[in-house]
Scaffold this active site. Structure first.
Site, PDB file in Angstrom:
ATOM      1  CB  SER A 253      -0.941   0.005   1.199  1.00 34.95           C
ATOM      2  OG  SER A 253      -0.257   0.497   2.326  1.00 34.95           O
ATOM      3  N   GLY A 254       0.142   2.387  -0.098  1.00 30.19           N
ATOM      4  CA  GLY A 254       0.792   3.689  -0.151  1.00 30.19           C
ATOM      5  C   GLY A 254       0.902   4.347   1.210  1.00 30.19           C
ATOM      6  CG  ASP A 255      -0.264   6.271   4.873  1.00 27.73           C
ATOM      7  OD1 ASP A 255       0.527   6.049   5.812  1.00 27.73           O
ATOM      8  OD2 ASP A 255      -0.779   7.389   4.682  1.00 27.73           O
ATOM      9  CG  ASP A 256       1.562   4.132   8.580  1.00 27.68           C
ATOM     10  OD1 ASP A 256       2.738   4.181   8.168  1.00 27.68           O
ATOM     11  OD2 ASP A 256       1.013   5.075   9.200  1.00 27.68           O
TER      12      ASP A 256
END
Ligand SMILES: *[C@@H]1O[C@H](CO)[C@@H](O)[C@H](O)[C@H]1NC(C)=O
Ligand SMILES: *[C@@H]1O[C@H](CO)[C@@H](O)[C@H](O)[C@H]1NC(C)=O
Ligand SMILES: *[C@@H]1O[C@H](CO)[C@@H](O)[C@H](O)[C@H]1NC(C)=O
Ligand SMILES: *[C@@H]1O[C@H](CO)[C@@H](O)[C@H](O)[C@H]1NC(C)=O
Ligand SMILES: *[C@@H]1O[C@H](CO)[C@@H](O)[C@H](O)[C@H]1NC(C)=O
Ligand SMILES: *[C@@H]1O[C@H](CO)[C@@H](O)[C@H](O)[C@H]1NC(C)=O
Length: 474
Positions: A253-256
């Protein structure tokens, strides 16, 4: 002549008998093919298919009303429970609300496609523990699949897919055109006994799975995929939740990948609902610009008793990161991490005490977070730029940091000093490369154990039942 005729009659009889036999076998096969089994916290007495409510899985017909009518109708069965089957197909839909004692079951080739018509997404109030939306000050677009004040809900399948088709939302976010905060794929609020399992989530507009103010949550065998450059596509965000168990999770993913939260600044402090008793087991994360597990940054209601085991991170910015700051208040304590295998990472240990990002300007500058009892053990890492970057807050030292049995292989182009530490206090043992002076090595004779709790949590004693859905042709 007569003999030939007899033979023909005989043959016809044999063939038709065979036919009967074939049909019988075939219908038994059919029944088998159309019975689906799954494991769940509860099975259901009543069943229906989305097709019974006029659903069309052609990828074009909008099925929002079919879903909502099906669920509204099935809710009449109350605690007997009901399940809604989604067959193979592409089911375009807007948002719909879940009900209690209910299972949504997706066939392996079923794909829910979220509508990209932003105008058709209803807007709801900001969360009380946040005071504001995150993308814009006001309300929030309701999540694709939403539930509030529910008990006993299962969303599962045979690895069927829920596709948020988030690209239009990411564009709106980047061009700063959003009037309200982007929706999530599933949000469950004020609820108890929730299972989400055996599903794949694609391209969420923002966060993927958001249980909030909820207890007894079990998520297993979940795949979450989004481009690593997509904005805020966090995987799973347990937020002011008690007793949560996340297992066998694979996230790109693009975040945590997992972001543990509990409200934002003065709103989170006054709401005062922590996230506690959280188990994260067998998580694999790929997220080059974020953490495998983040604690915060919104942690104003407190985070306590998080147990993370068997974490694999590949090309991920950091492993288990704490994010907080002045004005947040709250606490992060009793955090236990055991067994991490890390490949290509900027910081293995990263604690940030100056995260900023406030809900508004009314936060209390005297609201300091309490960070203590942070335990990491049994860690192997390779190709790492810096072992640690640990930054407490001046006048608010982060204490009880314990690291043991960690072997961190530095990258060829690693930074000159592998550890930077300020305003932190703790111990280490068996850590390579040698830690900073604020985390002295206790030596082999008195090793810092950084013990992982041995007693199990109630959520570990869930008994799953074997449930089934039988396709009916009436
Ligand atoms: C998920 O699927 C796997 C493989 O079919 C199965 O073993 C497991 O029990 C399922 N888990 C849940 C919670 O449905
Ligand atoms: C779903 O729930 C939300 C929040 O309670 C509510 O605003 C909305 O009207 C509900 N939608 C439907 C279709 O009932
Ligand atoms: C849902 O539960 C919350 C917390 O208990 C309560 O404040 C709220 O009024 C409930 N909402 C509904 C629609 O019952
Ligand atoms: C589920 O589907 C995803 C996406 O197609 C795939 O990457 C994953 O391996 C599948 N998981 C299982 C257990 O089959
Ligand atoms: C140290 O960590 C490694 C890797 O996780 C593990 O295999 C080993 O058992 C640990 N050693 C001790 C003494 O716990
Ligand atoms: C090591 O990390 C760098 C980025 O810091 C990356 O470019 C490189 O491909 C990695 N090497 C290996 C062997 O994974």
């Amino acid at each position: 002549m007569e003999v030939v005729w007899l033979v023909v009659v005989f043959l016809v009889i044999i063939i038709s008998l065979n036919g009967v036999e074939c049909k019988r076998v075939k219908s038994r096969r059919r029944a088998l093919d159309d019975e689906y089994y799954y494991s769940a916290i509860s099975c259901r007495a009543h069943s229906a298919s989305i097709v019974d409510y006029g659903g069309v899985g052609d990828g074009k017909t909008l099925n929002t009303n079919a879903f909502q009518q099906a669920i509204n109708h099935l809710s009449q069965y109350g605690s007997d429970g009901s399940q809604l089957f989604v067959p193979a197909g592409k089911w375009l839909t807007g948002t719909f609300n879940l009900t209690s004692h209910f299972t949504l079951f997706l066939h392996k080739d079923a794909v829910l496609l979220a509508s990209q018509d932003i105008k058709s997404w209803p807007v709801v109030d900001p969360l009380p523990s946040y005071g504001h939306g995150r993308d814009a000050a006001g309300g929030r677009y309701i999540s694709l699949i939403f539930g509030t004040n529910l008990t006993d809900v299962v969303v599962t399948g045979e690895n069927g897919t829920i596709d948020g088709q988030g690209a239009v939302w990411w564009q709106q976010f980047h061009s700063k055109k959003l009037k309200y905060t982007r929706p999530y794929l599933i949000e469950i609020m004020h609820s108890d006994s929730i299972q989400i399992s055996n599903l794949t989530f694609l391209n969420s507009p923002s966060w993927n799975l958001h249980p909030v103010y909820t207890s007894n949550i079990f998520m297993q065998a979940i795949t979450i995929l989004a481009p690593v450059t997509s904005p805020n596509t966090d995987g799973i965000n347990p937020d002011s939740c008690t007793n949560t168990r996340l297992e066998d999770i694979y996230i790109v993913s693009g975040d945590d990948c997992v972001a543990v939260k509990s409200g934002w600044d003065e709103y989170g402090i006054s709401y005062g609902m922590p996230t506690k008793h959280l188990i994260i087991r067998r998580l694999t994360c790929i997220s080059p610009y974020s953490a495998a597990i983040a604690l915060g940054s919104e942690m104003s209601g407190g985070i306590q008793d998080v147990r993370a085991e068997d974490i694999t991170a590949i090309n991920t910015e950091s492993a288990v990161r704490i994010k907080t700051g002045v004005g947040r208040g709250g606490y992060v304590k009793d955090i236990y991490v055991k067994g991490m295998s890390l490949h290509t990472m900027k910081w293995v240990f990263w604690i940030t005490g100056n995260y900023g990002s406030h809900a508004d300007t009314h936060y209390d500058p005297n609201a300091l977070p309490e960070i203590k009892g942070i335990n990491y053990r049994d860690i192997v890492a390779e190709n790492v730029s810096m072992a640690a970057r640990l930054e407490g807050i001046s006048g608010d030292t982060f204490t009880g940091i314990c690291i043991s049995n960690a072997t961190i292989g530095l990258a060829k182009k690693a930074k000159k000093y592998p550890w930077t530490c300020s305003e932190v206090e703790g111990v280490t043992s068996g850590v390579v490369p040698p830690p900073c002076n604020l985390l002295p090595d206790k030596g082999a004779d008195k090793p810092a154990a950084c013990d992982f709790p041995e007693e199990s949590l109630a959520i570990d004693n869930l008994e799953l039942k074997r449930c089934s859905y039988m396709m009916s042709y009436f």
